[in-house]
Scaffold this motif. Structure first.
Motif, PDB file in Angstrom:
ATOM      1  N   PHE A   1      42.755 -33.638  17.970  1.00 60.17           N
ATOM      2  CA  PHE A   1      43.484 -33.401  18.503  1.00 60.17           C
ATOM      3  C   PHE A   1      43.677 -31.778  19.187  1.00 60.17           C
ATOM      4  O   PHE A   1      44.460 -31.406  18.880  1.00 60.17           O
ATOM      5  CB  PHE A   1      45.743 -33.978  17.983  1.00 60.17           C
ATOM      6  N   GLY A   2      44.503 -32.691  20.383  1.00 60.77           N
ATOM      7  CA  GLY A   2      45.000 -30.807  21.097  1.00 60.77           C
ATOM      8  C   GLY A   2      46.374 -31.195  20.326  1.00 60.77           C
ATOM      9  O   GLY A   2      47.213 -31.488  19.794  1.00 60.77           O
TER      10      GLY A   2
ATOM     11  N   ALA B   1      32.267 -38.688  11.218  1.00 58.10           N
ATOM     12  CA  ALA B   1      33.306 -39.647  10.563  1.00 58.10           C
ATOM     13  C   ALA B   1      34.873 -39.190  11.340  1.00 58.10           C
ATOM     14  O   ALA B   1      35.493 -39.756  11.601  1.00 58.10           O
ATOM     15  CB  ALA B   1      33.422 -39.934   9.237  1.00 58.10           C
ATOM     16  N   ARG B   2      34.531 -37.408  11.015  1.00 57.20           N
ATOM     17  CA  ARG B   2      36.026 -36.546  11.412  1.00 57.20           C
ATOM     18  C   ARG B   2      36.102 -36.314  12.584  1.00 57.20           C
ATOM     19  O   ARG B   2      37.484 -35.392  12.078  1.00 57.20           O
ATOM     20  CB  ARG B   2      36.002 -36.132  10.534  1.00 57.20           C
ATOM     21  N   GLN B   3      34.990 -36.483  13.602  1.00 57.45           N
ATOM     22  CA  GLN B   3      35.618 -36.274  15.036  1.00 57.45           C
ATOM     23  C   GLN B   3      36.186 -36.878  16.188  1.00 57.45           C
ATOM     24  O   GLN B   3      35.977 -36.928  17.197  1.00 57.45           O
ATOM     25  CB  GLN B   3      34.236 -35.745  14.944  1.00 57.45           C
ATOM     26  N   LEU B   4      37.879 -37.138  14.854  1.00 57.77           N
ATOM     27  CA  LEU B   4      38.381 -37.047  16.216  1.00 57.77           C
ATOM     28  C   LEU B   4      39.579 -35.981  15.940  1.00 57.77           C
ATOM     29  O   LEU B   4      40.451 -35.547  14.782  1.00 57.77           O
ATOM     30  CB  LEU B   4      39.335 -38.577  15.085  1.00 57.77           C
TER      31      LEU B   4
ATOM     32  N   GLY C   1      36.711 -37.454  20.801  1.00 57.39           N
ATOM     33  CA  GLY C   1      36.236 -37.940  19.065  1.00 57.39           C
ATOM     34  C   GLY C   1      33.944 -37.316  19.585  1.00 57.39           C
ATOM     35  O   GLY C   1      34.652 -37.529  21.050  1.00 57.39           O
ATOM     36  N   GLY C   2      33.961 -37.786  18.522  1.00 62.68           N
ATOM     37  CA  GLY C   2      31.727 -37.337  18.770  1.00 62.68           C
ATOM     38  C   GLY C   2      31.333 -38.406  17.940  1.00 62.68           C
ATOM     39  O   GLY C   2      31.757 -39.580  18.136  1.00 62.68           O
TER      40      GLY C   2
ATOM     41  N   LEU D   1      48.257 -45.232  21.128  1.00 62.61           N
ATOM     42  CA  LEU D   1      47.271 -44.956  21.986  1.00 62.61           C
ATOM     43  C   LEU D   1      47.253 -45.567  23.336  1.00 62.61           C
ATOM     44  O   LEU D   1      48.331 -46.265  23.158  1.00 62.61           O
ATOM     45  CB  LEU D   1      45.753 -45.809  21.431  1.00 62.61           C
TER      46      LEU D   1
ATOM     47  N   PHE E   1      41.102 -39.053  24.472  1.00 62.26           N
ATOM     48  CA  PHE E   1      41.795 -40.339  24.362  1.00 62.26           C
ATOM     49  C   PHE E   1      43.070 -40.037  24.524  1.00 62.26           C
ATOM     50  O   PHE E   1      43.618 -38.409  24.595  1.00 62.26           O
ATOM     51  CB  PHE E   1      41.543 -40.826  22.556  1.00 62.26           C
TER      52      PHE E   1
ATOM     53  N   TYR F   1      35.135 -42.700  28.560  1.00 64.48           N
ATOM     54  CA  TYR F   1      34.222 -42.539  27.732  1.00 64.48           C
ATOM     55  C   TYR F   1      33.604 -41.726  28.766  1.00 64.48           C
ATOM     56  O   TYR F   1      32.644 -40.828  28.490  1.00 64.48           O
ATOM     57  CB  TYR F   1      33.220 -43.786  27.577  1.00 64.48           C
TER      58      TYR F   1
ATOM     59  N   GLN G   1      33.153 -25.897  15.811  1.00 66.67           N
ATOM     60  CA  GLN G   1      34.081 -26.457  15.907  1.00 66.67           C
ATOM     61  C   GLN G   1      35.092 -26.806  17.215  1.00 66.67           C
ATOM     62  O   GLN G   1      34.935 -25.821  18.136  1.00 66.67           O
ATOM     63  CB  GLN G   1      35.195 -25.459  15.011  1.00 66.67           C
TER      64      GLN G   1
ATOM     65  N   SER H   1      33.933 -39.190  23.140  1.00 64.32           N
ATOM     66  CA  SER H   1      35.327 -40.772  23.834  1.00 64.32           C
ATOM     67  C   SER H   1      36.377 -39.442  24.152  1.00 64.32           C
ATOM     68  O   SER H   1      36.763 -38.852  23.238  1.00 64.32           O
ATOM     69  CB  SER H   1      34.913 -41.517  22.639  1.00 64.32           C
TER      70      SER H   1
END
Lengths: 112, 114
Positions: free
Chosen positions: A102-103, A97-100, A92-93, A46, A34, A51, A1, A32
């Protein structure tokens, strides 16, 4: 996680100063990074992405990435009252697909 | 104008009454997702979709459903809303999977379940 940590603030700086926002993360596989800005009651938008290790500059904004130390930062030079917002760090990873992720965001106030 | 459109912007409903929040994008993006935002917890992904008829769970999918019958639309369905689903919801789309390119967000839907 994957975990993304940000100081929630609030962070206050005087107008014209440099605002420094920091983000640390736990997943070394993150590829990545952001920075999103979110005004109160509005949607995130954004500001910067980075990267590679090092600095990336865009106008008054500089993103800094240090993968070895697992942190990414955002510097805002010549801060303006219009920069007052919450700044969200997102990671991001590769592959999934869902690896964005956020803090929770840092609230910045620029005092006139 | 390139945009993600959510409706409604504000919604107050009662526990158990089914509701749908619509999301539409005009950028021909393949990847769409739903987030909820709660104080101190940031944005958490509910569901995502890689393309038409391809959806999968995010980090907090319980109590939600989605569908992707057309590329531009990605509605969020709450079959039986509960008060713990009171939150600010955002739909987002991106050209490629969420962690690789910019995500564009809708205006948000503030949902209150009483």
């Amino acid at each position: 996680q994957k975990e993304v940590e940000q100081n929630s603030g609030p962070l206050s700086v005087p107008e014209g100063a440099i605002a420094s926002l920091n983000c640390t993360y736990s997943d070394r596989g993150s590829q990545s990074f952001f920075w999103y800005r979110q005004y109160s009651g509005k949607s995130p938008e954004l500001i910067m992405f980075i990267y590679s290790n090092g600095d990336k500059e865009d106008g008054r904004f500089t993103a800094q990435l240090n993968k070895a130390s697992q942190y990414v930062s955002l510097l805002i030079r010549d801060s303006q009252p219009s920069d007052s917002a919450t700044y969200l760090c997102a990671l991001g990873g590769s592959g999934s697909a869902r690896q964005l992720t956020f803090g929770s965001g840092t609230q910045l106030t620029v005092l006139p | 104008e390139a945009q993600v459109t959510q409706n409604p912007r504000y919604l107050i409903t009662v526990t158990g009454k089914k509701l749908t929040v619509t999301c539409s994008q005009n950028m021909n993006h393949e990847y769409m997702s739903w987030y909820r935002q709660d104080p101190g917890l940031g944005l958490r992904q509910i569901y995502y979709s890689m393309n038409v008829e391809v959806t999968d769970k995010g980090d907090v999918p319980e109590g939600y459903k989605v569908s992707r019958k057309e590329k531009r639309n990605f509605p969020l369905i709450l079959e039986s809303p509960s008060p713990n689903q009171t939150s600010l919801y955002f739909c987002a789309s991106s050209l490629r999977p969420g962690g690789t390119t910019e995500a564009f967000f809708g205006q948000g839907t503030r949902l209150t379940v009483v």
